[in-house]
Design a protein around this motif. Sequence first.
Motif, PDB file in Angstrom:
ATOM      1  N   LEU A  50       0.827  -1.208   0.000  1.00  0.00           N
ATOM      2  CA  LEU A  50       0.000   0.000   0.000  1.00  0.00           C
ATOM      3  C   LEU A  50       0.863   1.261   0.000  1.00  0.00           C
ATOM      4  N   GLY A  61       2.515   1.636  -3.311  1.00  0.00           N
ATOM      5  CA  GLY A  61       1.515   2.058  -4.283  1.00  0.00           C
ATOM      6  C   GLY A  61       1.206   3.541  -4.168  1.00  0.00           C
ATOM      7  N   THR A  66      -3.311   3.736 -15.483  1.00  0.00           N
ATOM      8  CA  THR A  66      -3.428   4.198 -14.106  1.00  0.00           C
ATOM      9  C   THR A  66      -3.477   5.716 -14.039  1.00  0.00           C
ATOM     10  N   ALA A 124      -8.179  -5.418 -13.074  1.00  0.00           N
ATOM     11  CA  ALA A 124      -7.734  -4.610 -11.934  1.00  0.00           C
ATOM     12  C   ALA A 124      -8.645  -4.752 -10.708  1.00  0.00           C
ATOM     13  N   PRO A 125      -9.968  -4.765 -10.856  1.00  0.00           N
ATOM     14  CA  PRO A 125     -10.809  -4.940  -9.658  1.00  0.00           C
ATOM     15  C   PRO A 125     -10.566  -6.270  -8.944  1.00  0.00           C
ATOM     16  N   ALA A 162      -7.667  -7.903  -8.893  1.00  0.00           N
ATOM     17  CA  ALA A 162      -6.382  -7.748  -8.207  1.00  0.00           C
ATOM     18  C   ALA A 162      -6.552  -6.925  -6.933  1.00  0.00           C
ATOM     19  N   LEU A 163      -7.338  -5.875  -7.004  1.00  0.00           N
ATOM     20  CA  LEU A 163      -7.589  -5.064  -5.808  1.00  0.00           C
ATOM     21  C   LEU A 163      -8.340  -5.858  -4.743  1.00  0.00           C
ATOM     22  N   ALA A 164      -9.277  -6.700  -5.170  1.00  0.00           N
ATOM     23  CA  ALA A 164     -10.005  -7.543  -4.216  1.00  0.00           C
ATOM     24  C   ALA A 164      -9.058  -8.532  -3.537  1.00  0.00           C
ATOM     25  N   TRP A 196      -5.802  -8.097  -3.093  1.00  0.00           N
ATOM     26  CA  TRP A 196      -4.979  -7.312  -2.179  1.00  0.00           C
ATOM     27  C   TRP A 196      -5.789  -6.955  -0.922  1.00  0.00           C
ATOM     28  N   GLY A 197      -7.048  -6.594  -1.103  1.00  0.00           N
ATOM     29  CA  GLY A 197      -7.886  -6.250   0.050  1.00  0.00           C
ATOM     30  C   GLY A 197      -8.044  -7.418   1.010  1.00  0.00           C
ATOM     31  N   THR A 254      -4.774  -7.952   2.832  1.00  0.00           N
ATOM     32  CA  THR A 254      -4.600  -6.929   3.863  1.00  0.00           C
ATOM     33  C   THR A 254      -5.501  -7.211   5.054  1.00  0.00           C
TER      34      THR A 254
END
Length: 138
Positions: A26, A29, A70, A92-93, A95-97, A99-100, A103
């Motif tokens: 994070l 990023g 981006t 991308a969504p 990948a973000l999910a 990562w979420g 985390t």
Amino acid sequence: MADSVRSTSARGRLARHPGVAPLAVLVAGFAGARYLWGTDPHEAGHLLPACPFRFVTGLLCPACGGTRMTYDLMRGHLVEAWLDNRALLLVAPFALALWGRWTWEGLRGRSWRPEIAPALQVAILLGAVAWVVLRNLA
């Protein structure tokens, strides 16, 4: 002496905490986004890294255009982001999910690694290869 041993031990435990790695991602990023905010990758003369695959082969890789995408997303230019890299924008969504979830689990003190079925891994690889072929033929 005992205090220094204790503090070293505490730092070692903190470094091994499951939440450290996703939080480091994070921070990296945010640092990258901060630099990108002031740098237009559509223009020459910036310090952004070039794609090694494109440098060696002259072809676009599956992620080529990701930096421009981006940048355009940060500015709210969805159509331009779509034109930069459609496939990357669509995944991308997910990948973000991932990562979420990484985390969330890390902050709760649990290690987490996504389990991707071998058939799905093959499908992802074939999709990336198909995207390379399609975008380089156009």
